[in-house]
Design a protein around this motif. Structure first.
Motif, mmCIF file in Angstrom:
data_model
loop_
_atom_site.group_PDB
_atom_site.id
_atom_site.type_symbol
_atom_site.label_atom_id
_atom_site.label_comp_id
_atom_site.label_asym_id
_atom_site.label_seq_id
_atom_site.Cartn_x
_atom_site.Cartn_y
_atom_site.Cartn_z
ATOM 1 N N ASN A 34 0.826 -1.210 0.000
ATOM 2 C CA ASN A 34 0.000 0.000 0.000
ATOM 3 C C ASN A 34 0.863 1.264 0.000
ATOM 4 O O ASN A 34 0.522 2.263 -0.634
ATOM 5 C CB ASN A 34 -0.934 -0.001 1.209
ATOM 6 N N LYS A 35 1.962 1.193 0.702
ATOM 7 C CA LYS A 35 2.854 2.353 0.805
ATOM 8 C C LYS A 35 3.529 2.653 -0.531
ATOM 9 O O LYS A 35 3.735 3.830 -0.892
ATOM 10 C CB LYS A 35 3.904 2.087 1.886
ATOM 11 N N ASN A 36 3.866 1.599 -1.270
ATOM 12 C CA ASN A 36 4.635 1.782 -2.499
ATOM 13 C C ASN A 36 3.814 1.590 -3.769
ATOM 14 O O ASN A 36 4.348 1.721 -4.873
ATOM 15 C CB ASN A 36 5.812 0.796 -2.517
ATOM 16 N N GLY A 37 2.506 1.274 -3.616
ATOM 17 C CA GLY A 37 1.668 1.062 -4.789
ATOM 18 C C GLY A 37 1.976 -0.211 -5.541
ATOM 19 O O GLY A 37 1.788 -0.295 -6.754
ATOM 20 N N TRP A 38 2.471 -1.244 -4.829
ATOM 21 C CA TRP A 38 2.839 -2.500 -5.468
ATOM 22 C C TRP A 38 1.636 -3.431 -5.563
ATOM 23 O O TRP A 38 0.667 -3.298 -4.820
ATOM 24 C CB TRP A 38 3.954 -3.194 -4.693
ATOM 25 N N TYR A 39 1.733 -4.395 -6.459
ATOM 26 C CA TYR A 39 0.678 -5.385 -6.674
ATOM 27 C C TYR A 39 0.840 -6.503 -5.650
ATOM 28 O O TYR A 39 1.818 -7.252 -5.661
ATOM 29 C CB TYR A 39 0.788 -5.935 -8.096
ATOM 30 N N TYR A 40 -0.126 -6.609 -4.753
ATOM 31 C CA TYR A 40 0.017 -7.495 -3.596
ATOM 32 C C TYR A 40 -0.112 -8.977 -3.940
ATOM 33 O O TYR A 40 0.376 -9.835 -3.193
ATOM 34 C CB TYR A 40 -1.038 -7.102 -2.553
ATOM 35 N N ALA A 41 -0.759 -9.317 -5.058
ATOM 36 C CA ALA A 41 -1.051 -10.721 -5.370
ATOM 37 C C ALA A 41 0.201 -11.588 -5.351
ATOM 38 O O ALA A 41 0.172 -12.729 -4.869
ATOM 39 C CB ALA A 41 -1.753 -10.838 -6.719
ATOM 40 N N PHE A 42 1.316 -11.068 -5.866
ATOM 41 C CA PHE A 42 2.543 -11.864 -5.918
ATOM 42 C C PHE A 42 3.089 -12.124 -4.508
ATOM 43 O O PHE A 42 3.609 -13.208 -4.233
ATOM 44 C CB PHE A 42 3.591 -11.151 -6.771
ATOM 45 N N PHE A 43 2.952 -11.146 -3.627
ATOM 46 C CA PHE A 43 3.381 -11.332 -2.243
ATOM 47 C C PHE A 43 2.479 -12.349 -1.542
ATOM 48 O O PHE A 43 2.943 -13.158 -0.737
ATOM 49 C CB PHE A 43 3.352 -10.001 -1.488
ATOM 50 N N ALA A 44 1.175 -12.299 -1.861
ATOM 51 C CA ALA A 44 0.231 -13.252 -1.278
ATOM 52 C C ALA A 44 0.586 -14.675 -1.675
ATOM 53 O O ALA A 44 0.593 -15.587 -0.841
ATOM 54 C CB ALA A 44 -1.193 -12.915 -1.737
ATOM 55 N N MET A 45 0.885 -14.868 -2.954
ATOM 56 C CA MET A 45 1.265 -16.205 -3.419
ATOM 57 C C MET A 45 2.556 -16.666 -2.752
ATOM 58 O O MET A 45 2.710 -17.843 -2.410
ATOM 59 C CB MET A 45 1.431 -16.199 -4.936
#
Length: 263
Positions: free
Chosen positions: A105-116
């Motif tokens: 959220n802080k950096n505007g990154w796509y969270y899906a890859f971190f979730a996986m």
């Protein structure tokens, strides 16, 4: 706390408390002893309710055993107790997701890859912990998690695109936070019910619930973007589908490997 009146209720509570306070070998020994004593009492014509009353509350039994043997060393117990290790992994998975959500959220990154990634780490660590042959398990325990996943997909497809009010974002965020806490609490409830009886099936259910958690974390991550660009709905849906598909695939791998294990 209600007193157990049947062998099944008594043994389930005993299995939970022994799994919580003793290493795996000691817990199995205590459970085996009470299983044998229970059968011996039944052969003498006693009813389950009377046998349970004679044994006393499982929690009190464990307290007495601990008092006699001395309190176990916390670190030593942890390294010899799969129940505690899987609980730790479950909590670590939740807080690691919180950390990555904050970073994304802080950096505007796509969270899906971190979730996986967090799901895979949870699966890999849990699989390494669990040894032995696969007993198989009922899919019925997984039904609530699967239904919740379907509900989330339906919300993403049909409900979120229609939310246009000024307070839609905060309300959705609050709803997702409540669902996150509810699923996290449910994880520990099912852990207490199933893990003491069957480590492998219990872990597989917790892994399924972890997928629901990551879906909710991903939804929370994407909410702030949806109201700037409604086209993000498609990205949200396919990211969620990827997270859940990974979970189903890894669960299938787990079942396949355990069924083909020799011991």
């Amino acid at each position: 706390m209600s007193k157990p009146r049947s062998k099944k209720a008594f043994m389930e509570k005993l299995q939970f408390y022994t799994s919580l306070y003793f290493c795996d070998e000691e817990a199995a020994g205590i459970q085996s002893d009470y299983e044998s004593w229970f059968e011996a009492e039944v052969l003498q014509g006693k009813k389950d309710e009377d046998i349970c009353a004679g044994f006393g509350e499982p929690k009190r039994i464990i307290q007495n055993l601990l008092a006699e043997s001395g309190l176990p060393n916390g670190i030593s117990l942890f390294f010899h107790n799969r129940f505690l290790q899987i609980l730790f992994l479950t909590a670590a998975h939740f807080f690691l997701n919180l950390f990555f959500l904050h970073i994304c959220n802080k950096n505007g990154w796509y969270y899906a890859f971190f979730a996986m990634g967090t799901n895979f780490l949870y699966f890999f660590a849990g699989s390494l912990l669990l040894k032995g042959t696969w007993k198989g398990g009922s899919l019925r325990n997984h039904l609530p998690a699967a239904l919740l996943a379907i509900l989330l997909f339906l919300l993403e497809l049909f409900f979120l695109p229609r939310l246009t009010g000024p307070h839609a974002g905060p309300l959705c965020g609050f709803g997702v936070a409540v669902m996150l806490l509810a699923v996290f609490a449910a994880s520990f409830y099912f852990a207490a019910k199933i893990l003491p009886l069957d480590r492998q099936n219990g872990f597989l259910l917790l892994f399924h619930l972890s997928a629901i958690l990551t879906l909710l974390f991903f939804l929370s991550n994407q909410l702030q973007m949806l109201y700037h660009d409604p086209a993000e709905i498609s990205r949200l849906f396919w990211g969620s589908a990827g997270i859940y598909a990974e979970t189903i695939l890894l669960g299938a791998v787990f079942c396949f490997l355990k069924r083909n294990a020799k011991g």
